[in-house]
Design a protein around this motif. Structure first.
Motif, mmCIF file in Angstrom:
data_model
loop_
_atom_site.group_PDB
_atom_site.id
_atom_site.type_symbol
_atom_site.label_atom_id
_atom_site.label_comp_id
_atom_site.label_asym_id
_atom_site.label_seq_id
_atom_site.Cartn_x
_atom_site.Cartn_y
_atom_site.Cartn_z
ATOM 1 N N MET A 137 52.600 86.157 42.073
ATOM 2 C CA MET A 137 53.960 85.712 41.850
ATOM 3 C C MET A 137 54.272 85.630 40.356
ATOM 4 S SD MET A 137 56.632 85.097 43.701
ATOM 5 C CE MET A 137 56.036 85.016 45.348
ATOM 6 N N PHE A 138 53.221 85.470 39.548
ATOM 7 C CA PHE A 138 53.435 85.393 38.099
ATOM 8 C C PHE A 138 54.073 86.668 37.564
ATOM 9 C CE2 PHE A 138 51.961 86.412 33.810
ATOM 10 C CZ PHE A 138 52.558 85.364 33.111
ATOM 11 N N ILE A 139 53.618 87.809 38.062
ATOM 12 C CA ILE A 139 54.152 89.080 37.563
ATOM 13 C C ILE A 139 55.630 89.202 37.914
ATOM 14 C CG2 ILE A 139 54.009 91.596 37.803
ATOM 15 C CD1 ILE A 139 50.976 91.237 38.125
ATOM 16 N N ALA A 140 55.996 88.833 39.130
ATOM 17 C CA ALA A 140 57.405 88.883 39.533
ATOM 18 C C ALA A 140 58.243 87.952 38.664
ATOM 19 C CB ALA A 140 57.542 88.511 41.004
ATOM 20 N N ALA A 141 57.747 86.759 38.401
ATOM 21 C CA ALA A 141 58.473 85.804 37.560
ATOM 22 C C ALA A 141 58.630 86.339 36.145
ATOM 23 C CB ALA A 141 57.748 84.456 37.543
ATOM 24 N N ALA A 142 57.579 86.937 35.618
ATOM 25 C CA ALA A 142 57.639 87.467 34.251
ATOM 26 C C ALA A 142 58.606 88.644 34.156
ATOM 27 C CB ALA A 142 56.242 87.889 33.798
ATOM 28 N N VAL A 143 58.578 89.529 35.137
ATOM 29 C CA VAL A 143 59.475 90.687 35.124
ATOM 30 C C VAL A 143 60.929 90.241 35.258
ATOM 31 C CG1 VAL A 143 60.167 92.740 36.434
ATOM 32 C CG2 VAL A 143 57.763 92.343 35.922
ATOM 33 N N LEU A 144 61.209 89.353 36.209
ATOM 34 C CA LEU A 144 62.581 88.860 36.374
ATOM 35 C C LEU A 144 63.062 88.125 35.126
ATOM 36 C CD1 LEU A 144 62.560 87.583 40.059
ATOM 37 C CD2 LEU A 144 63.898 89.477 39.135
ATOM 38 N N SER A 145 62.199 87.320 34.543
ATOM 39 C CA SER A 145 62.581 86.591 33.336
ATOM 40 C C SER A 145 62.856 87.540 32.180
ATOM 41 C CB SER A 145 61.484 85.598 32.945
ATOM 42 O OG SER A 145 61.377 84.579 33.911
ATOM 43 N N ALA A 146 62.027 88.552 32.023
ATOM 44 C CA ALA A 146 62.217 89.508 30.929
ATOM 45 C C ALA A 146 63.503 90.312 31.118
ATOM 46 C CB ALA A 146 61.017 90.438 30.827
ATOM 47 N N LEU A 147 63.745 90.784 32.329
ATOM 48 C CA LEU A 147 64.979 91.540 32.596
ATOM 49 C C LEU A 147 66.220 90.678 32.390
ATOM 50 C CD1 LEU A 147 63.955 93.598 35.759
ATOM 51 C CD2 LEU A 147 64.345 94.458 33.445
ATOM 52 N N LEU A 148 66.152 89.449 32.871
ATOM 53 C CA LEU A 148 67.284 88.543 32.718
ATOM 54 C C LEU A 148 67.501 88.184 31.248
ATOM 55 C CD1 LEU A 148 69.424 87.049 34.338
ATOM 56 C CD2 LEU A 148 67.829 85.158 34.591
ATOM 57 N N ALA A 149 66.410 88.000 30.504
ATOM 58 C CA ALA A 149 66.523 87.708 29.071
ATOM 59 C C ALA A 149 67.167 88.879 28.332
ATOM 60 C CB ALA A 149 65.144 87.412 28.480
ATOM 61 N N PHE A 150 66.771 90.086 28.676
ATOM 62 C CA PHE A 150 67.354 91.275 28.058
ATOM 63 C C PHE A 150 68.855 91.349 28.344
ATOM 64 C CE2 PHE A 150 68.309 95.880 28.211
ATOM 65 C CZ PHE A 150 68.040 96.192 26.889
ATOM 66 N N ALA A 151 69.247 91.105 29.585
ATOM 67 C CA ALA A 151 70.662 91.145 29.955
ATOM 68 C C ALA A 151 71.446 90.030 29.268
ATOM 69 C CB ALA A 151 70.808 91.040 31.475
ATOM 70 N N ALA A 152 70.866 88.832 29.218
ATOM 71 C CA ALA A 152 71.559 87.695 28.602
ATOM 72 C C ALA A 152 71.731 87.904 27.101
ATOM 73 C CB ALA A 152 70.801 86.400 28.875
ATOM 74 N N LEU A 153 70.714 88.417 26.448
ATOM 75 C CA LEU A 153 70.827 88.670 25.014
ATOM 76 C C LEU A 153 71.838 89.781 24.742
ATOM 77 C CD1 LEU A 153 69.727 87.729 22.302
ATOM 78 C CD2 LEU A 153 68.009 89.520 22.465
ATOM 79 N N GLY A 154 71.810 90.813 25.559
ATOM 80 C CA GLY A 154 72.770 91.897 25.406
ATOM 81 C C GLY A 154 74.203 91.456 25.642
ATOM 82 N N ALA A 155 74.392 90.487 26.517
ATOM 83 C CA ALA A 155 75.732 89.962 26.769
ATOM 84 C C ALA A 155 76.128 88.921 25.728
ATOM 85 C CB ALA A 155 75.797 89.344 28.163
ATOM 86 N N GLY A 156 75.162 88.200 25.196
ATOM 87 C CA GLY A 156 75.470 87.101 24.285
ATOM 88 C C GLY A 156 75.807 87.519 22.864
ATOM 89 N N ILE A 157 75.132 88.523 22.350
ATOM 90 C CA ILE A 157 75.334 88.935 20.949
ATOM 91 C C ILE A 157 76.786 89.360 20.675
ATOM 92 C CG2 ILE A 157 74.651 90.607 19.183
ATOM 93 C CD1 ILE A 157 72.172 89.165 19.496
ATOM 94 N N PRO A 158 77.394 90.217 21.509
ATOM 95 C CA PRO A 158 78.790 90.574 21.219
ATOM 96 C C PRO A 158 79.734 89.380 21.279
ATOM 97 C CG PRO A 158 77.860 92.095 22.821
ATOM 98 C CD PRO A 158 76.873 90.991 22.622
ATOM 99 N N LYS A 159 79.427 88.423 22.130
ATOM 100 C CA LYS A 159 80.281 87.237 22.229
ATOM 101 C C LYS A 159 80.142 86.350 20.990
ATOM 102 C CE LYS A 159 80.111 87.350 27.197
ATOM 103 N NZ LYS A 159 79.189 87.090 28.261
ATOM 104 N N ILE A 160 78.942 86.252 20.470
ATOM 105 C CA ILE A 160 78.734 85.452 19.263
ATOM 106 C C ILE A 160 79.468 86.073 18.081
ATOM 107 C CG2 ILE A 160 77.002 84.710 17.576
ATOM 108 C CD1 ILE A 160 75.024 84.472 19.946
ATOM 109 N N THR A 161 79.381 87.391 17.960
ATOM 110 C CA THR A 161 80.002 88.086 16.827
ATOM 111 C C THR A 161 81.480 88.395 17.057
ATOM 112 O OG1 THR A 161 79.340 90.252 17.676
ATOM 113 C CG2 THR A 161 77.814 89.142 16.157
ATOM 114 N N LEU A 162 81.940 88.212 18.299
ATOM 115 C CA LEU A 162 83.324 88.532 18.694
ATOM 116 C C LEU A 162 83.674 89.988 18.403
ATOM 117 C CD1 LEU A 162 85.271 85.323 17.596
ATOM 118 C CD2 LEU A 162 84.476 85.933 19.886
ATOM 119 N N LYS A 163 82.715 90.862 18.665
ATOM 120 C CA LYS A 163 82.937 92.295 18.460
ATOM 121 C C LYS A 163 82.693 93.028 19.766
ATOM 122 C CE LYS A 163 81.901 92.262 13.603
ATOM 123 N NZ LYS A 163 81.081 92.708 12.518
#
Length: 123
Positions: free
Chosen positions: A1-27
């Motif tokens: 289950m650790f591998i599934a948790a790590a993969v989901l967390s990494a994918l979600l982190a990538f998506a969240a960072l990709g969504a968050g940066i443009p919002k922070i910079t307003l670009k």
């Protein structure tokens, strides 16, 4: 289950960072959509971006300390639930042209719930 948790967390982190940066910079198109179509203020847009970026950091750190990852994913569930409400108020789920972009928060919210479940099972 650790591998599934790590993969989901990494994918979600990538998506969240990709969504968050443009919002922070307003670009880019996403902050414009939030401000013009959904009526979100610039300061709230930045706050959402900071929350998403912080959650991304928490998700990555949560791979090593699961309670932090669970808290970060729970924070994203709240952010995505707010996005669903805003899209619902704007009528995006009834509009075929806007529906595609409005489905993203639902899918990512479900991924965040799966990350919570798998991380909780590894404790």
């Amino acid at each position: 289950m650790f591998i599934a948790a790590a993969v989901l967390s990494a994918l979600l982190a990538f998506a969240a960072l990709g969504a968050g940066i443009p919002k922070i910079t307003l670009k880019g198109s996403v902050p414009e959509l939030l401000q013009e179509h959904l009526g979100v203020s610039a300061s709230l847009t930045r706050l959402i971006g900071v929350a998403e970026a912080a959650a991304a950091v928490g998700l990555v750190a949560g791979i090593f300390w699961h309670p932090l990852g669970i808290a970060a994913a729970a924070g994203l569930v709240i952010v995505f639930a707010g996005a669903v409400v805003y899209h619902g108020r704007a009528g995006d789920y009834a509009d075929p042209k806007a529906r595609g972009g409005a489905i993203g928060p639902i899918v990512l919210g479900l991924v965040a719930l799966a990350a919570i479940a798998t991380s909780a099972l590894t404790i």
